[in-house]
Scaffold this active site. Sequence first.
Site, short mmCIF file in Angstrom:
data_model
loop_
_atom_site.label_atom_id
_atom_site.label_comp_id
_atom_site.label_asym_id
_atom_site.label_seq_id
_atom_site.Cartn_x
_atom_site.Cartn_y
_atom_site.Cartn_z
CB THR A 80 -12.00 -6.96 14.09
OG1 THR A 80 -13.23 -7.53 14.53
CG2 THR A 80 -12.13 -6.70 12.60
N GLY B 125 -11.21 -3.80 19.85
CA GLY B 125 -11.09 -5.14 20.41
C GLY B 125 -9.83 -5.81 19.91
CG ASP C 261 -17.08 -6.39 11.49
OD1 ASP C 261 -15.83 -6.33 11.49
OD2 ASP C 261 -17.77 -5.91 12.41
NE ARG D 40 -14.29 -0.68 22.88
CZ ARG D 40 -14.20 -1.28 21.68
NH1 ARG D 40 -14.12 -0.58 20.58
NH2 ARG D 40 -14.23 -2.59 21.58
CG ASP E 295 -15.99 -0.62 11.37
OD1 ASP E 295 -15.88 -0.69 12.61
OD2 ASP E 295 -16.97 -1.06 10.74
NE ARG F 30 -21.96 -6.33 20.37
CZ ARG F 30 -22.55 -6.97 21.39
NH1 ARG F 30 -23.80 -7.34 21.32
NH2 ARG F 30 -21.87 -7.25 22.48
CG ASP G 22 -16.77 -9.42 15.22
OD1 ASP G 22 -16.73 -10.53 15.78
OD2 ASP G 22 -17.08 -8.37 15.81
#
Lengths: 328, 328, 328, 328
Positions: free
Chosen positions: C130, C15, C134, C76, C107, C176, C132
């Site tokens: 990213t 992303g 995360d 992707r 990741d 998520r 996020d």
Amino acid sequence: MSKEIKKIGVLTSGGDAPGMNAAIRSVVRTCAYHHIECVGIYRGYQGMIEGDFKEMGPRSVNNIVNKGGTILKSARSKEFMTPEGRKKAYDNLVAAGVNALVIIGGDGSFTGAEVFNEEYGFPVMGIPGTIDNDIFGTSHTLGYDTALNTVVEVIDKIRDTASSHNRLFFVEVMGRDAGHIALNAGIGAGAEEILIPEEDLGLDRLLESLKKSKASGKSSSIVVIAEGDKIGKNVFELKDYVEENLPEYDVRVSVLGHMQRGGAPTCYDRVLASRLGVKAVESILEGKSNFMVGVLQDKIALTPLEQAIKGKSEIDRELLRVSDIMST
Amino acid sequence: MSKEIKKIGVLTSGGDAPGMNAAIRSVVRTCAYHHIECVGIYRGYQGMIEGDFKEMGPRSVNNIVNKGGTILKSARSKEFMTPEGRKKAYDNLVAAGVNALVIIGGDGSFTGAEVFNEEYGFPVMGIPGTIDNDIFGTSHTLGYDTALNTVVEVIDKIRDTASSHNRLFFVEVMGRDAGHIALNAGIGAGAEEILIPEEDLGLDRLLESLKKSKASGKSSSIVVIAEGDKIGKNVFELKDYVEENLPEYDVRVSVLGHMQRGGAPTCYDRVLASRLGVKAVESILEGKSNFMVGVLQDKIALTPLEQAIKGKSEIDRELLRVSDIMST
Amino acid sequence: MSKEIKKIGVLTSGGDAPGMNAAIRSVVRTCAYHHIECVGIYRGYQGMIEGDFKEMGPRSVNNIVNKGGTILKSARSKEFMTPEGRKKAYDNLVAAGVNALVIIGGDGSFTGAEVFNEEYGFPVMGIPGTIDNDIFGTSHTLGYDTALNTVVEVIDKIRDTASSHNRLFFVEVMGRDAGHIALNAGIGAGAEEILIPEEDLGLDRLLESLKKSKASGKSSSIVVIAEGDKIGKNVFELKDYVEENLPEYDVRVSVLGHMQRGGAPTCYDRVLASRLGVKAVESILEGKSNFMVGVLQDKIALTPLEQAIKGKSEIDRELLRVSDIMST
Amino acid sequence: MSKEIKKIGVLTSGGDAPGMNAAIRSVVRTCAYHHIECVGIYRGYQGMIEGDFKEMGPRSVNNIVNKGGTILKSARSKEFMTPEGRKKAYDNLVAAGVNALVIIGGDGSFTGAEVFNEEYGFPVMGIPGTIDNDIFGTSHTLGYDTALNTVVEVIDKIRDTASSHNRLFFVEVMGRDAGHIALNAGIGAGAEEILIPEEDLGLDRLLESLKKSKASGKSSSIVVIAEGDKIGKNVFELKDYVEENLPEYDVRVSVLGHMQRGGAPTCYDRVLASRLGVKAVESILEGKSNFMVGVLQDKIALTPLEQAIKGKSEIDRELLRVSDIMST
């Protein structure tokens, strides 16, 4: 204009303004839509003289509708003011097969276009692009709506600090000959006073107004001042004058400057640019020349370039009264 | 501190900064959460002297987390620098039942707090609020992150017009003693050079760098200059100097000024303000006094006020090298 | 890695996130600074397989530091998950003379890099990009700070309408597996409750909290919900549930979606991207491989890719308590 | 209307819109300017029934010109649809000495005003406030220009991620009965297709257009869809339909929702609000009643409320053609 139009050149000239890229995109895509070729000319008339051209297909203007500045760059050209310069420019256009020009710029740029058209009978069409909104024949120039919002957002920030400290701010905005930005952004930002070139408010009235503002219980004040205001003092002299005469005020000055020219165009400027570009190209294809494409009473309208250059863009004087009432 | 804390006063002092309102809200709600009363003190120490207090319940700070400025207003107080002024302030606090103070401001404000604490043994806790980020004991002051983004957004707009015209811009940003804003916003905005108080780059190197920039094919350049830079010329003199020595450059100046103090705080400043307010109140409830609550290495940390005042906030010198590489 | 590094490839994968362009620019210019060549690889690993490469000099990344998205595009690649795909990719790199890779992504992208390094001994260096946040081994991923501000600005707008109508809004934000965005933007936006994947608040407590909020005199409320929250209902089911159980509430839902990925990066993300790019390239030049370059406690730090992939990024649990206090 | 006007009531009703606060401020200050009293009525007609009034002097509206939402709150009132409800409202107005009303809202709110005027001969004046721009008798409603810019800024962000991933986005914007937002923001955001209630484009043409767009070399696309479009599928069904028929497309959906109602108003909305407020109050003072104050061809103009309610606001169909050309 009997010659068939096969290739249109587009350039940006004078001070840049948000929406110029959207207008370039519109010219390029309207050409493609009508199966006409389009050539981008870099750095305004100077690039025309130097033959700094580039073919532009519809994909060449992807993702620029929202970009400030101008991908074609802009420059002032002294050489284009000479017959020799214009001759070179003309020869380059002919060599490149360009049949007509769309000039995006202000009245200086339109003057160049008119002279060029007169000398060579070359079809020209103007699109008004300048943040100052000082062009006759259009209620809005490209970039004006964006500049208003830029100014208002900045003054909103200044107001945060003004009202935290009970201060008076003088904010200078662009507008040498026209108070459009100062008047509209001043009302939008809730300014207590607005000084514009069209109206000599006078120093006494300014002091009076500031006194009244303090007496009415306002804890902070913003005065918006156009560069070209008639009050006879620059913004820093004005600060000194007010502090001398109204020692209860702690005055700060902010000169907004060039940031007013940049930024992503507002929706209005993007849509206007799209409409003007379509009309400019289609007017050329209909055989028209020597017009400016503007917007009047929400409708796209043509004005002869000569009038656009000589006419005077008037402020809406009713807004002076609105401003006055709003600072009650 | 054996006396039980029943009521905490909160004030903002010195230059205002985005995030101060979020910090006030946090102090007020943390008090409510712990069933302590909270009193807002208007206009900093001056309001303390004048007894300009207001009880603040958790609903009194609704919808201010995102507002610039300070709802408690700020002011400088000469009277608080006198023992008589501080005596009045103390008497007012005692009369109002206030047991401890949270001071949101810069090092000048902390100095006042320390003196006050020394004289009256009154519990005080500082929260660093200033856009300049020039306080020892915290990696971030409230308002700094917001100011960085304000500056970067404005320079993005200036860049639009700079690159449309192939111009050089000198942009002056806040920072009399500290180059944090200039250095970080300069890198963020992609500046070619950054002049800061901590480093005397020298005029020769500036000219050299601008020459190199031109030679490398860059068509426009931005130089970011902190108010307090060491180069020995103000930004307008610098413009003249560069135009004289590098006539190929058309230089424009933009002084950003007070807009840097305003605007809705960034998420970072709001979260930091919330964390600092909680810690300030809970530290007081634990019996602590005379500390500044800051953030170090992402963790909330206490620093004795005395150190916060005397210590020097250092720029990250590695960023000078990053800036240098980025302008390749 | 005894082979001398002469050419570094850079790609973005997974992303997209604001700051990726600033990181590309940093990698390209750091290469130029060290007289190394740099190659941009389009569309992530897929472009590596297809040999979609472009030489990038320092001027090729002008004016992108402030642009969202990624000029190298992202995609992707299923093919890269196969040995055949990776073989093609390797052959293309060798043919192009590329000696090392910088991968900007999450990741999933790092896993690809690690496998590739293992198979071919090809030097790889990761930069976490990213929104996020995360990823283990860095307190901030590129784009995270920008996303927080995007979310907070949107919720500020929603709050205008919520408080005009005394309504309850459920706002779903990205995340998520990680509640970083929900937790920080929730505090920043002044949310009454925050639902995150890391914590099962339970439906009862949500109802309780909303009842308490109403009772406390709040006229409107915002609940921020991470996509991956554990409450067992999606945001629309939650609306129905709350309206059924608390009929005094008129609930509205807003799913922020992909806008969170775009926009001009904040100053923080631009500076971080610049720092990470420098460190990634210079680490490669020092012979390092198979690391992620991140930021820990404000310092740039290397983490082995394997740990970055396997480790878990933890939220700051103290923020849950801050959020709780703030909604007093 | 022979009775002298001494006190005017102002309320906001229906969905809130940016610029409502600026209009309230204008009404309040115009009253003060003409030495008339002004009363704010909370929560629209419901507050009128409940007597939820507040005297408003010129300082009560400081610093709200730039705030989204409405400080007077808004609500829908079923009770006002009954004669009993209106009787209570009338009695409250009389008891409070209110002689005339300014209603800021949409056509539902105007219908209430008209009925009330018919029953009690109470002077009413409407100001159009709704982001949808779906009111006859004004080219712009308050909040419309702001909503356009909010939408365009969000789609700019979505475009960042769309073009990084070569994706197709369906973006749903407000507009149940009117395509003004979709059409103008669609052009402003450079959308490939725009679906509006006024025009049944048909699914075939949509597919055709998307195919053509792909073939023309565009790597990503945005389709803007008004809530009330006529295509017979909601936005999620449309996504499924397109993915089934054009498997080369990876479609994402974004429903912008209520954020479109919030935010600081644009300069245009602030100035328009100021002008409309002045005219509304001054028209009442001239003895007029039962009109809406709008803007037509850049001039402030009165339209009988009845016409404003029954008339249909038309989109500018020329924009459909402009949109078509722009997506070349």
